[in-house]
Design a protein around this motif. Structure first.
Motif, PDB file in Angstrom:
ATOM      1  N   VAL A  94       2.418  -3.967 -77.054  1.00  0.00           N
ATOM      2  CA  VAL A  94       1.852  -3.951 -75.697  1.00  0.00           C
ATOM      3  C   VAL A  94       0.754  -5.002 -75.559  1.00  0.00           C
ATOM      4  O   VAL A  94       0.718  -5.759 -74.588  1.00  0.00           O
ATOM      5  CB  VAL A  94       1.321  -2.543 -75.347  1.00  0.00           C
ATOM      6  CG1 VAL A  94       0.584  -2.556 -74.007  1.00  0.00           C
ATOM      7  CG2 VAL A  94       2.476  -1.542 -75.315  1.00  0.00           C
ATOM      8  N   GLU A 100       4.362 -10.463 -67.798  1.00  0.00           N
ATOM      9  CA  GLU A 100       4.695  -9.204 -67.129  1.00  0.00           C
ATOM     10  C   GLU A 100       6.061  -9.213 -66.453  1.00  0.00           C
ATOM     11  O   GLU A 100       6.585  -8.165 -66.116  1.00  0.00           O
ATOM     12  CB  GLU A 100       3.603  -8.835 -66.127  1.00  0.00           C
ATOM     13  CG  GLU A 100       2.296  -8.474 -66.808  1.00  0.00           C
ATOM     14  CD  GLU A 100       1.232  -7.970 -65.855  1.00  0.00           C
ATOM     15  OE1 GLU A 100       1.391  -8.114 -64.617  1.00  0.00           O
ATOM     16  OE2 GLU A 100       0.238  -7.428 -66.360  1.00  0.00           O
ATOM     17  N   TYR A 119      12.337  -2.591 -72.153  1.00  0.00           N
ATOM     18  CA  TYR A 119      11.144  -2.139 -71.454  1.00  0.00           C
ATOM     19  C   TYR A 119      10.556  -3.263 -70.622  1.00  0.00           C
ATOM     20  O   TYR A 119      10.720  -4.434 -70.935  1.00  0.00           O
ATOM     21  CB  TYR A 119      10.071  -1.669 -72.451  1.00  0.00           C
ATOM     22  CG  TYR A 119      10.569  -0.567 -73.337  1.00  0.00           C
ATOM     23  CD1 TYR A 119      10.430   0.760 -72.965  1.00  0.00           C
ATOM     24  CD2 TYR A 119      11.214  -0.854 -74.537  1.00  0.00           C
ATOM     25  CE1 TYR A 119      10.910   1.778 -73.765  1.00  0.00           C
ATOM     26  CE2 TYR A 119      11.692   0.155 -75.339  1.00  0.00           C
ATOM     27  CZ  TYR A 119      11.539   1.473 -74.951  1.00  0.00           C
ATOM     28  OH  TYR A 119      12.031   2.473 -75.750  1.00  0.00           O
ATOM     29  N   ILE A 121       6.607  -4.267 -69.523  1.00  0.00           N
ATOM     30  CA  ILE A 121       5.223  -3.963 -69.870  1.00  0.00           C
ATOM     31  C   ILE A 121       4.335  -4.700 -68.867  1.00  0.00           C
ATOM     32  O   ILE A 121       4.243  -5.920 -68.893  1.00  0.00           O
ATOM     33  CB  ILE A 121       4.907  -4.376 -71.322  1.00  0.00           C
ATOM     34  CG1 ILE A 121       5.857  -3.670 -72.296  1.00  0.00           C
ATOM     35  CG2 ILE A 121       3.446  -4.074 -71.656  1.00  0.00           C
ATOM     36  CD1 ILE A 121       5.741  -4.137 -73.743  1.00  0.00           C
ATOM     37  N   GLY A 124      -0.303  -3.175 -69.309  1.00  0.00           N
ATOM     38  CA  GLY A 124      -0.394  -2.216 -70.399  1.00  0.00           C
ATOM     39  C   GLY A 124       0.469  -0.981 -70.214  1.00  0.00           C
ATOM     40  O   GLY A 124       0.573  -0.152 -71.112  1.00  0.00           O
ATOM     41  N   GLU A 125       1.109  -0.848 -69.055  1.00  0.00           N
ATOM     42  CA  GLU A 125       1.976   0.296 -68.776  1.00  0.00           C
ATOM     43  C   GLU A 125       3.406  -0.026 -69.215  1.00  0.00           C
ATOM     44  O   GLU A 125       3.933  -1.101 -68.890  1.00  0.00           O
ATOM     45  CB  GLU A 125       1.969   0.641 -67.287  1.00  0.00           C
ATOM     46  CG  GLU A 125       0.634   1.134 -66.802  1.00  0.00           C
ATOM     47  CD  GLU A 125       0.247   2.464 -67.389  1.00  0.00           C
ATOM     48  OE1 GLU A 125       1.112   3.364 -67.510  1.00  0.00           O
ATOM     49  OE2 GLU A 125      -0.940   2.617 -67.766  1.00  0.00           O
ATOM     50  N   ILE A 126       4.026   0.892 -69.921  1.00  0.00           N
ATOM     51  CA  ILE A 126       5.380   0.726 -70.446  1.00  0.00           C
ATOM     52  C   ILE A 126       6.363   1.485 -69.579  1.00  0.00           C
ATOM     53  O   ILE A 126       6.182   2.681 -69.333  1.00  0.00           O
ATOM     54  CB  ILE A 126       5.453   1.260 -71.888  1.00  0.00           C
ATOM     55  CG1 ILE A 126       4.442   0.559 -72.784  1.00  0.00           C
ATOM     56  CG2 ILE A 126       6.873   1.140 -72.441  1.00  0.00           C
ATOM     57  CD1 ILE A 126       4.203   1.273 -74.110  1.00  0.00           C
ATOM     58  N   THR A 127       7.410   0.793 -69.135  1.00  0.00           N
ATOM     59  CA  THR A 127       8.472   1.431 -68.348  1.00  0.00           C
ATOM     60  C   THR A 127       9.809   1.072 -68.984  1.00  0.00           C
ATOM     61  O   THR A 127      10.146  -0.111 -69.115  1.00  0.00           O
ATOM     62  CB  THR A 127       8.452   0.938 -66.886  1.00  0.00           C
ATOM     63  OG1 THR A 127       7.151   1.159 -66.344  1.00  0.00           O
ATOM     64  CG2 THR A 127       9.496   1.668 -66.060  1.00  0.00           C
TER      65      THR A 127
END
Length: 135
Positions: A94, A100, A119, A121, A124-127
């Protein structure tokens, strides 16, 4: 992505053991930038030569970027392997996520059957995103 590219990523991960393997992939994106069609995989060395982190060599990055551009594609993201953990971004993954808009594919070799997941990222948010095999 095609089953062929899916298998290329998994095979490259196996060849890298005991180190993490890495590579770049290219293709096209939809107008909204959300979906991607992976058309080519560029396996690279892991410049970090580590079982815990990966670094795509700068020269390999430039070569892949030029090759993609020559085909009218763009680099879509990076693939790397986890040799003993789940196919889920680590805190290091991350922190090191460079773009992004990229897709981050992880191949886990922890179990008998490898697992490939993708994913996004962002901040800092992981989806997690679906990986569809087509064609």
């Amino acid at each position: 992505m095609s089953p062929r590219i899916h298998q290329q990523m998994i095979a490259h991960a196996h060849r890298g053991v005991p180190l993490e393997a890495c590579g770049l992939f290219a293709g096209t994106v939809t107008a909204d930038g959300e979906d991607a069609d992976v058309l080519c995989f560029f396996p690279t060395d892991n410049e970090a030569a580590s079982s815990k982190v990966y670094t795509v060599p700068a020269k390999a990055f430039l070569q892949a970027d030029r090759a993609a551009e020559d085909q009218g594609w763009q680099l879509l993201g990076v693939m790397h392997s986890h040799t003993h953990t789940d196919a889920y971004p680590s805190p290091t993954d991350v922190r090191q996520a460079p773009d992004e808009s990229w897709h981050y594919v992880i191949v886990s070799l922890r179990d008998d059957l490898p697992s490939l997941r993708s994913y996004r990222i962002v901040g800092g948010e992981i989806t997690e995103e679906a990986v569809e095999l087509a064609g």
